[in-house]
Scaffold this active site. Structure first.
Site, PDB file in Angstrom:
ATOM      1  N   SER A 224       0.820  -1.202   0.000  1.00  0.00           N
ATOM      2  CA  SER A 224       0.000   0.000   0.000  1.00  0.00           C
ATOM      3  C   SER A 224       0.856   1.255   0.000  1.00  0.00           C
ATOM      4  O   SER A 224       1.660   1.429  -0.910  1.00  0.00           O
ATOM      5  CB  SER A 224      -0.970  -0.059   1.180  1.00  0.00           C
ATOM      6  OG  SER A 224      -2.064   0.755   0.895  1.00  0.00           O
ATOM      7  N   LYS A 228       3.972   2.181  -2.633  1.00  0.00           N
ATOM      8  CA  LYS A 228       4.278   3.398  -3.391  1.00  0.00           C
ATOM      9  C   LYS A 228       5.767   3.706  -3.189  1.00  0.00           C
ATOM     10  O   LYS A 228       6.502   4.035  -4.134  1.00  0.00           O
ATOM     11  CB  LYS A 228       3.423   4.579  -2.901  1.00  0.00           C
ATOM     12  CG  LYS A 228       1.900   4.318  -2.870  1.00  0.00           C
ATOM     13  CD  LYS A 228       1.122   5.516  -2.331  1.00  0.00           C
ATOM     14  CE  LYS A 228      -0.193   5.206  -1.624  1.00  0.00           C
ATOM     15  NZ  LYS A 228      -1.286   4.661  -2.367  1.00  0.00           N
ATOM     16  N   TRP A 315     -10.338   0.024  -4.054  1.00  0.00           N
ATOM     17  CA  TRP A 315      -9.810   1.365  -3.779  1.00  0.00           C
ATOM     18  C   TRP A 315      -8.452   1.560  -4.449  1.00  0.00           C
ATOM     19  O   TRP A 315      -8.105   2.643  -4.893  1.00  0.00           O
ATOM     20  CB  TRP A 315      -9.722   1.526  -2.259  1.00  0.00           C
ATOM     21  CG  TRP A 315      -9.243   2.830  -1.705  1.00  0.00           C
ATOM     22  CD1 TRP A 315      -8.153   3.020  -0.903  1.00  0.00           C
ATOM     23  CD2 TRP A 315      -9.860   4.127  -1.826  1.00  0.00           C
ATOM     24  NE1 TRP A 315      -8.049   4.334  -0.539  1.00  0.00           N
ATOM     25  CE2 TRP A 315      -9.084   5.042  -1.093  1.00  0.00           C
ATOM     26  CE3 TRP A 315     -10.995   4.590  -2.504  1.00  0.00           C
ATOM     27  CZ2 TRP A 315      -9.386   6.399  -1.011  1.00  0.00           C
ATOM     28  CZ3 TRP A 315     -11.304   5.940  -2.418  1.00  0.00           C
ATOM     29  CH2 TRP A 315     -10.498   6.830  -1.672  1.00  0.00           C
ATOM     30  N   HIS A 367      -7.626  -5.781   1.284  1.00  0.00           N
ATOM     31  CA  HIS A 367      -6.390  -4.993   1.306  1.00  0.00           C
ATOM     32  C   HIS A 367      -5.495  -5.442   2.472  1.00  0.00           C
ATOM     33  O   HIS A 367      -5.818  -5.204   3.631  1.00  0.00           O
ATOM     34  CB  HIS A 367      -6.811  -3.530   1.487  1.00  0.00           C
ATOM     35  CG  HIS A 367      -5.685  -2.555   1.426  1.00  0.00           C
ATOM     36  ND1 HIS A 367      -4.949  -2.345   0.284  1.00  0.00           N
ATOM     37  CD2 HIS A 367      -5.186  -1.727   2.367  1.00  0.00           C
ATOM     38  CE1 HIS A 367      -4.047  -1.418   0.521  1.00  0.00           C
ATOM     39  NE2 HIS A 367      -4.161  -1.028   1.780  1.00  0.00           N
TER      40      HIS A 367
HETATM   41  C1  GTR Z   1      -5.371   4.384   2.381  1.00  0.00           C
HETATM   42  C2  GTR Z   1      -4.840   5.255   1.282  1.00  0.00           C
HETATM   43  C3  GTR Z   1      -4.157   4.404   0.252  1.00  0.00           C
HETATM   44  C4  GTR Z   1      -3.241   3.383   0.859  1.00  0.00           C
HETATM   45  C5  GTR Z   1      -3.745   2.792   2.140  1.00  0.00           C
HETATM   46  C6  GTR Z   1      -2.718   2.009   2.954  1.00  0.00           C
HETATM   47  O1  GTR Z   1      -6.058   5.069   3.329  1.00  0.00           O
HETATM   48  O2  GTR Z   1      -5.904   5.942   0.721  1.00  0.00           O
HETATM   49  O3  GTR Z   1      -3.493   5.210  -0.683  1.00  0.00           O
HETATM   50  O4  GTR Z   1      -1.983   3.905   1.038  1.00  0.00           O
HETATM   51  O5  GTR Z   1      -4.271   3.741   2.986  1.00  0.00           O
HETATM   52  O6  GTR Z   1      -1.549   2.397   3.057  1.00  0.00           O
HETATM   53  O7  GTR Z   1      -3.096   0.971   3.507  1.00  0.00           O
END
Ligand code: GTR
Length: 390
Positions: A224, A228, A315, A367
């Site tokens: 996540s 990045k 998402w 996720h």
């Molecule tokens: C979310 C964010 C994502 C992602 C995620 C994470 O809230 O919108 O871009 O980075 O967190 O890191 O689990």
């Protein structure tokens, strides 16, 4: 009057393929002056550098050019960790500049059954530190260090908090305020994600010094927001053999122009401290970006890249992540002549696709970074390195 409450702020975003706007992507194969990029020479000495500068200036901010003084201190060691299966080293990486310094703690489990330098996976950790407990009293699937060691890989990690806290109020503490305060004044200066990438590079600096580690076979992994950062690490730092993004989504592997799930505006609003200031210009104006995220994948070429998604993680836009991978790795195929290609549609759930230079899977479920994901990353590394670790 009927009020409809949106309990989940993510509901207001687009999740329908039919509502993805038409878009055209910037071309990795044409230089800024309009030269066609055809050869390895063109790629390595012209276009790749241009692409990295664009990401520095418009998205993540530039990394400091200087590293004044780096030192590694072994703070604790256990040659019989994990019931004798691993040699645990905890290392403080200390970086000094202008008489100020910061320390970043590296946790490293090296398999003991291997009698040559071990290939390594470095995880950029942003979640609760209990996920990376060096005592192994707590064992989490997010970092299954025992399973990594069992397959003959060293398992390494650091927590992002040591370099830049994952928090808008405190992210400047540590490296930004202490070592590189001038970055904070710059519209293309380093921020959170850049700091984490910087941290991963410092871990690599350490690997290069440890005779038990095969630094030529090192993978950087992030989940996540960490994904990045891992992509940004692998794009810039050519020392990584494999760059792995797990569900990195917007600002990671997903194409920004699809505006599917999280958008540029939304991420800049929720997490303004992750990206450099200039990225705000593209809120609701993704079409003006001089890059899209497939070019971040491309910048990793010719080194290997792996993109993983999860079926319920809309998402992060699994399809947009896959498209970046498949378009970005055109450089591997068309410039470097590497074999194998991706299908045009998103592969089926849990049907991993491992090409010689790139890997993909989409896992069933939510996720998260799980043992399933790790096992696939290790399958890919085994294939790439052509080794059995016995
Ligand atoms: C979310 C964010 C994502 C992602 C995620 C994470 O809230 O919108 O871009 O980075 O967190 O890191 O689990």
């Amino acid at each position: 009057i009927l009020f409809i409450y949106r309990t989940n702020a993510q509901d207001a975003f687009n999740y329908e393929e039919s509502k993805v706007p038409p878009f055209s992507l910037p071309d990795p194969f044409v230089s800024q002056k309009g030269k066609a990029i055809k050869t390895i020479q063109d790629w390595e000495f012209l276009r790749r550098g241009e692409i990295i500068s664009l990401f520095e200036n418009q998205v993540y901010g530039q990394l400091p050019r200087s590293l004044d003084n780096i030192r590694f201190q072994l703070v604790s060691e256990d040659k019989q960790a994990m019931s004798g299966n691993a040699h645990l080293k905890e290392i403080d990486i200390q970086v000094e500049r202008n008489e100020k310094n910061i320390r970043m703690r590296l946790i490293l489990f090296i398999p003991t059954k291997v009698n040559k330098p071990a290939p390594v996976f470095l995880l950029i950790t942003h979640r609760d530190p209990e996920n990376i407990d060096p005592t192994r009293e707590v064992k989490m699937g997010f970092w299954p260090a025992e399973a990594i060691v069992a397959r003959g890989f060293a398992a390494a990690t650091f927590h992002v908090k040591d370099v830049s806290d994952d928090n808008n109020d405190t992210f400047k503490e540590d490296i930004l305020n202490t070592l590189y305060p001038e970055q904070l004044e710059m519209e293309n200066g380093m921020r959170g994600l850049g700091s984490w990438a910087w941290g991963a590079m410092r871990a690599m600096d350490y690997f290069e010094t440890d005779p038990l580690i095969d630094a030529n076979r090192a993978a950087v992994v992030g989940h996540s927001r960490g994904g990045k950062a891992s992509l940004w690490t692998g794009a810039q730092d050519t020392r990584w053999a494999i760059t792995i993004s797990n569900e990195s989504g917007c600002g990671g592997a997903a194409l920004s122009r699809r505006k599917f799930g999280e958008t540029v505006k939304r991420i800049n609003t929720s997490f303004p401290y992750w990206f450099t200031d200039n990225f705000n210009q593209y809120n609701d104006h993704e079409e003006l970006l001089p890059i899209d995220q497939h070019m971040l994948v491309a910048a990793i070429a010719p080194r290997a890249v792996y993109v993983a998604s999860a079926s319920e993680d809309q998402w992060a836009d699994p399809k947009g992540e896959f498209l970046s991978l498949s378009l970005g790795t055109r450089v591997h195929r068309e410039i470097y002549g590497m074999n194998g290609s991706f299908p045009s549609n998103l592969p089926a759930i849990e049907s991993p696709l491992h090409l010689p230079y790139a890997g993909h899977h989409i896992r069933e479920g939510k996720h998260n970074l799980t043992p399933y994901d790790w096992e696939r990353f290790m399958d890919f590394a085994d294939q790439l390195y052509g080794i059995n670790h016995e």
